[in-house]
Scaffold this active site. Structure first.
Site, mmCIF file in Angstrom:
data_model
loop_
_atom_site.group_PDB
_atom_site.id
_atom_site.type_symbol
_atom_site.label_atom_id
_atom_site.label_comp_id
_atom_site.label_asym_id
_atom_site.label_seq_id
_atom_site.Cartn_x
_atom_site.Cartn_y
_atom_site.Cartn_z
ATOM 1 N N ARG A 38 0.823 -1.215 0.000
ATOM 2 C CA ARG A 38 0.000 0.000 0.000
ATOM 3 C C ARG A 38 0.856 1.264 0.000
ATOM 4 N NH1 ARG A 38 -4.643 -2.183 4.203
ATOM 5 N NH2 ARG A 38 -5.763 -3.381 2.628
ATOM 6 N N LYS A 199 -19.702 -17.363 -0.739
ATOM 7 C CA LYS A 199 -21.138 -17.265 -0.472
ATOM 8 C C LYS A 199 -21.862 -16.218 -1.302
ATOM 9 C CE LYS A 199 -21.090 -18.753 4.316
ATOM 10 N NZ LYS A 199 -21.408 -18.311 5.678
ATOM 11 N N GLY A 357 -9.869 -9.597 -1.800
ATOM 12 C CA GLY A 357 -8.702 -10.159 -1.116
ATOM 13 C C GLY A 357 -8.265 -11.498 -1.682
ATOM 14 N N GLY A 380 -12.924 -3.638 0.771
ATOM 15 C CA GLY A 380 -14.276 -3.127 1.012
ATOM 16 C C GLY A 380 -14.714 -2.084 0.001
HETATM 17 P P1 ADP Z 1 -12.791 -12.352 -2.351
HETATM 18 O O1 ADP Z 1 -11.970 -12.231 -1.090
HETATM 19 O O2 ADP Z 1 -11.927 -12.294 -3.576
HETATM 20 O O3 ADP Z 1 -13.932 -11.388 -2.412
HETATM 21 P P2 ADP Z 1 -14.371 -14.499 -1.244
HETATM 22 O O4 ADP Z 1 -13.842 -14.170 0.113
HETATM 23 O O5 ADP Z 1 -15.789 -14.190 -1.520
HETATM 24 O O6 ADP Z 1 -13.444 -13.834 -2.368
HETATM 25 O O7 ADP Z 1 -14.231 -16.045 -1.521
HETATM 26 C C1 ADP Z 1 -13.012 -16.753 -1.443
HETATM 27 C C2 ADP Z 1 -13.194 -18.094 -0.802
HETATM 28 O O8 ADP Z 1 -14.163 -18.884 -1.471
HETATM 29 C C3 ADP Z 1 -11.924 -18.903 -0.841
HETATM 30 O O9 ADP Z 1 -11.488 -19.132 0.489
HETATM 31 C C4 ADP Z 1 -12.310 -20.203 -1.539
HETATM 32 O O10 ADP Z 1 -11.713 -21.352 -0.962
HETATM 33 C C5 ADP Z 1 -13.790 -20.229 -1.323
HETATM 34 N N1 ADP Z 1 -14.440 -21.103 -2.302
HETATM 35 C C6 ADP Z 1 -14.449 -20.976 -3.638
HETATM 36 N N2 ADP Z 1 -15.116 -21.988 -4.218
HETATM 37 C C7 ADP Z 1 -15.538 -22.804 -3.237
HETATM 38 C C8 ADP Z 1 -16.263 -24.026 -3.200
HETATM 39 N N3 ADP Z 1 -16.714 -24.606 -4.325
HETATM 40 N N4 ADP Z 1 -16.513 -24.587 -1.990
HETATM 41 C C9 ADP Z 1 -16.056 -23.977 -0.864
HETATM 42 N N5 ADP Z 1 -15.371 -22.835 -0.825
HETATM 43 C C10 ADP Z 1 -15.103 -22.242 -1.999
HETATM 44 MG MG MG Z 2 -12.314 -12.995 0.913
#
Ligand code: ADP
Ligand code: MG
Length: 399
Positions: A38, A199, A357, A380
């Site tokens: 950063r 999710k 992230g 965020g």
């Molecule tokens: P970001 O931080 O990029 O916004 P998220 O935090 O929403 O992404 O999601 C990342 C997480 O989703 C990772 O830890 C990954 O392991 C999990 N993930 C992705 N696909 C699956 C799956 N099919 N089942 C369980 N977890 C999953």
């Molecule tokens: Mg994440």
């Protein structure tokens, strides 16, 4: 493109004081900074202002001291890292306003850099209190905001100050706003969005915004399971939010009305346990997932089809990995699709912007982060932007 002033609008600043909001909320371990990315992002802004002759005063928050002084949350914890990145000496000033700041400015020469204390030591910061902001503004001639990662918060140092002094976007802020505008503000169509991750519930607002803005919505990761289940597919033991079936169907309807094609995987990679290269690993059609199996990645046929979709698109915005990429081989779909997007970007046929992230970690893992048009490290703020929300400190820069 929304208009805001940049450093290009500034000439000689000799003797002027520039208050520069940066992101010094750096990850720490045992009292030292573990990642100074950063600071690196804002170094060009800081050095450019210093080279224009300004006395540069850095303003930032560090952790969550909740309006009170806290020795472990002094922003001076980052001083060594900041000096190392800038290659210049930085004077730490343990206040944000008042006589100590005034005296320090007297000691600094044109081109010197100072670091003010953690803005969140004072309740006026998070309250976006005008009187508090005026006390800071009194020391400056101009305000420069280079902290996009804090842009979703209307705080004194991110919002109020922009109304009190001539306000400019720093180079990192400028790059981020231009990239985001190219991706969703005034993008070249067709636009594809990849939304993955764990999710649906954490990204509902993102999905609702995107269906009205993009032509292709590619769903991957755990959230694809929720979509599949809502369509009546038995996803076995997969991570799945069954209670969101109605919500998902509403999003699919919205997409339909808006002319947005939603792409769900039709083959998947499954296993009975979440471990590296498990014996139970297999690839199957989404309708053949066993009761004891979990979907952990998008399958190879779907990835190939999605690559073909990307080839027809001019713009891509990506948040969330396609699978549980932290464990092999469930990184396969994410890596393959990321490489396709990177290659198309390098060929000049795609503008690609990604953020989040885990997404940034996944693109680094795939070795293609630098081949994307832009990768945002602002968690965020990036998500709120994907939700289509106005970011208060960006709005203030445009006022
Ligand atoms: P970001 O931080 O990029 O916004 P998220 O935090 O929403 O992404 O999601 C990342 C997480 O989703 C990772 O830890 C990954 O392991 C999990 N993930 C992705 N696909 C699956 C799956 N099919 N089942 C369980 N977890 C999953
Ligand atoms: Mg994440």
């Amino acid at each position: 493109m929304p208009t805001f002033k940049t450093l290009d609008d500034l000439d000689d600043l000799t003797g002027k004081v520039a208050l520069v909001r940066v992101d010094l909320n750096l990850p720490m371990h045992d009292g030292s900074v573990t990642d100074a990315t950063r600071v690196e992002a804002s170094a060009p802004t800081i050095l450019e202002l210093a080279d224009k002759g300004a006395k540069v005063l850095l303003l930032a928050h560090f952790g969550r001291p909740r309006g009170q002084r806290s020795s472990v949350l002094s922003v001076s914890m980052t001083l060594d890292a900041v000096q190392a990145v800038l290659g210049r000496e930085v004077m730490f000033i343990p206040e944000v306003q008042g006589p100590v700041v005034e005296q320090s400015i007297g000691i600094l020469r044109p081109g010197d850099i100072g670091m003010l204390e953690n803005t969140r030591f004072w309740p006026g910061e998070e309250a976006n209190d005008m009187a508090f902001a005026r006390g800071i503004a009194a020391h400056g001639d101009i305000y420069v905001n280079d902290a996009f990662s804090a842009a979703h918060r209307a705080h004194a140092s991110t919002e109020a100050l922009a109304h009190l002094l001539p306000a400019y976007a720093g180079r990192a802020m400028e790059a981020e706003l231009k990239a985001l505008d190219a991706a969703l503000g005034t993008p070249k169509a067709p636009v594809a969005a990849v939304v993955g991750g764990a999710k649906v519930s954490t990204k509902l607002a993102v999905l609702e915004n995107l269906v009205g803005r993009v032509q292709h919505l590619i769903i991957g990761g755990g959230m694809a399971n929720t979509f599949l289940a809502a369509r009546g597919v038995d996803v076995g033991k997969s991570l799945c939010e069954h209670d969101l079936a109605e919500t998902v169907n509403r999003i699919m309807d919205q997409a339909d009305h808006a002319g947005c094609t939603v792409h769900l995987p039709y083959d998947v990679v499954v296993a009975t346990e979440f471990a590296a290269n498990p014996a139970s690993l297999r690839t199957c059609n989404v309708h053949e997932v066993g009761a004891d199996e979990m979907i952990l990645d998008v399958g190879p046929q779907a990835v190939e089809a999605l690559a073909d979709v990307l080839k027809t698109c001019r713009t891509l915005v990506w948040n969330g990995p396609m699978g549980a990429f932290e464990i092999e081989p469930f990184d396969t779909a994410t890596v393959a699709l990321a490489r396709t997007a990177a290659a198309l970007t390098q060929d000049g046929s795609l503008v690609s912007v990604a953020g989040g992230g885990d997404t940034v970690a996944a693109l680094n893992h795939a070795g293609v982060a630098s081949d994307f048009t832009y990768v945002s490290t602002a968690g965020g703020a990036f998500l709120e932007w994907m939700e289509g929300r106005e970011l208060p400190s960006v709005v203030a820069l445009q006022a």
